[in-house]
Design a protein around this motif. Sequence first.
Motif, PDB file in Angstrom:
ATOM      1  N   VAL A   1       4.628 -10.783   4.981  1.00  0.00           N
ATOM      2  CA  VAL A   1       5.498 -11.117   4.726  1.00  0.00           C
ATOM      3  C   VAL A   1       4.973 -12.367   5.783  1.00  0.00           C
ATOM      4  N   ALA A   2       4.626 -13.966   5.298  1.00  0.00           N
ATOM      5  CA  ALA A   2       4.791 -14.867   5.934  1.00  0.00           C
ATOM      6  C   ALA A   2       6.001 -16.003   5.909  1.00  0.00           C
TER       7      ALA A   2
ATOM      8  N   ASN B   1     -11.597 -17.907  -4.602  1.00  0.00           N
ATOM      9  CA  ASN B   1     -10.384 -17.906  -3.476  1.00  0.00           C
ATOM     10  C   ASN B   1     -11.174 -16.814  -1.587  1.00  0.00           C
ATOM     11  N   MET B   2     -12.061 -16.025  -1.829  1.00  0.00           N
ATOM     12  CA  MET B   2     -12.764 -15.120  -1.060  1.00  0.00           C
ATOM     13  C   MET B   2     -13.915 -16.711  -0.286  1.00  0.00           C
ATOM     14  N   ARG B   3     -13.906 -17.160  -1.575  1.00  0.00           N
ATOM     15  CA  ARG B   3     -14.904 -18.602  -1.484  1.00  0.00           C
ATOM     16  C   ARG B   3     -14.215 -18.979  -0.333  1.00  0.00           C
TER      17      ARG B   3
ATOM     18  N   ARG C   1      -0.462 -18.072   0.400  1.00  0.00           N
ATOM     19  CA  ARG C   1       0.370 -17.077  -0.822  1.00  0.00           C
ATOM     20  C   ARG C   1      -0.831 -17.022  -2.150  1.00  0.00           C
ATOM     21  N   LYS C   2      -0.801 -18.541  -2.207  1.00  0.00           N
ATOM     22  CA  LYS C   2      -1.449 -18.859  -3.253  1.00  0.00           C
ATOM     23  C   LYS C   2      -3.145 -18.252  -3.430  1.00  0.00           C
ATOM     24  N   VAL C   3      -3.815 -18.331  -2.251  1.00  0.00           N
ATOM     25  CA  VAL C   3      -4.867 -17.723  -2.293  1.00  0.00           C
ATOM     26  C   VAL C   3      -4.978 -16.569  -2.363  1.00  0.00           C
ATOM     27  N   GLY C   4      -3.715 -15.634  -2.091  1.00  0.00           N
ATOM     28  CA  GLY C   4      -3.828 -14.054  -2.277  1.00  0.00           C
ATOM     29  C   GLY C   4      -3.880 -13.246  -0.727  1.00  0.00           C
ATOM     30  N   LEU C   5      -3.826 -14.374   0.544  1.00  0.00           N
ATOM     31  CA  LEU C   5      -3.492 -13.355   1.790  1.00  0.00           C
ATOM     32  C   LEU C   5      -2.758 -13.143   2.104  1.00  0.00           C
ATOM     33  N   VAL C   6      -1.648 -13.900   1.806  1.00  0.00           N
ATOM     34  CA  VAL C   6      -0.263 -13.096   2.698  1.00  0.00           C
ATOM     35  C   VAL C   6       0.699 -12.832   0.872  1.00  0.00           C
ATOM     36  N   ASP C   7       1.851 -11.361   0.866  1.00  0.00           N
ATOM     37  CA  ASP C   7       2.231 -11.580  -0.094  1.00  0.00           C
ATOM     38  C   ASP C   7       3.848 -12.140  -0.325  1.00  0.00           C
TER      39      ASP C   7
END
Length: 322
Positions: free
Chosen positions: A144-145, A225-227, A241-247
């Motif tokens: 959670v951010a 997203n990894m790039r 959240r858009k790139v998937g680092l946070v939920d």
Amino acid sequence: MRSAYMLLFLLLASALSGCASVNLFRDYSEPLREFTLEGTAEPKVVLITVRGTLETGPDEETFREAPGIVQETVSQLDKAAADPSVKALVLAVDSPGGTATASDILYGELLAWKEKTKAKLVVCMLEVAASGGYYISLPADVIVAHPTTITGSVGTIFIRPKVVGLMDKIGVDVDVTKSGVNKDMGSPFRQPSREEVEMFDGIVGDMNSRFLSLVAKHRNLSDENMRQVSTARVFTANQARKVGLVDEIGNIDFAVATARKQAGLPENARLVVYRRTEYADDNPYNSLLTRMASQPTLVDLGAAGDLLRRRTGFYYLWEPGY
């Protein structure tokens, strides 16, 4: 400055007189005790805060050393693991990262804690959870951010002082006798050779590969997203959240509610913290474990002081001020 001299005078006077009533330091002799912040039900959610630069060594206070962030965090994890009533952990992270080793130690300790307890882990990112601060968040079941969190900076940096230019100006030189051509690689007293630069690049790349592989393992990001993440850029909470680092995006109360839900606990499950001293009107934003009467700071150099204290080494760290 006058107040700093006064504090120093009081300290010396106390020592000379044998007086024990003046305590200018935090007291680390007391064991950690549990305090309930909210809730009445028997199952517990533990809140542990990791704040500041991650280093394996002790904290350096004005007149003595204190337990470091790794030691204090592991002590709290051990206490939580020994309590079968603990069903979830909320890890509040407010850190720009730190040394690669300190980051990896805490990552490993959190993984081991989850395996041992089978409890749920929710990370709540506060102001900054970047580089090593993100690294230690990877074992979480849910990240959670806070809406204004800065995170990301998934990368490795080699920091070392350089004084060769200054030495040339003041006419000072250093003689080195070494057993091998690379024995003094990284020396601040001379320019690195091209071969040394390539070797340091290789070390940074090797450490960074570990970081990226752990992100891929825990977060399952798309190739695109990894790039983006591998450029070591930072992200806002929405971008992360858009790139998937946070939920999720929310405050610390949301993170606690998420931990209760993840563990299947009632809404009134107790939220507990570990402290050495009791605080009136305590709340989840208090990151202190130990009360102090006063902490004298003789000279505060701010960011410049932090830079001067930074040891040569490899870091998972986001430090834009330098």
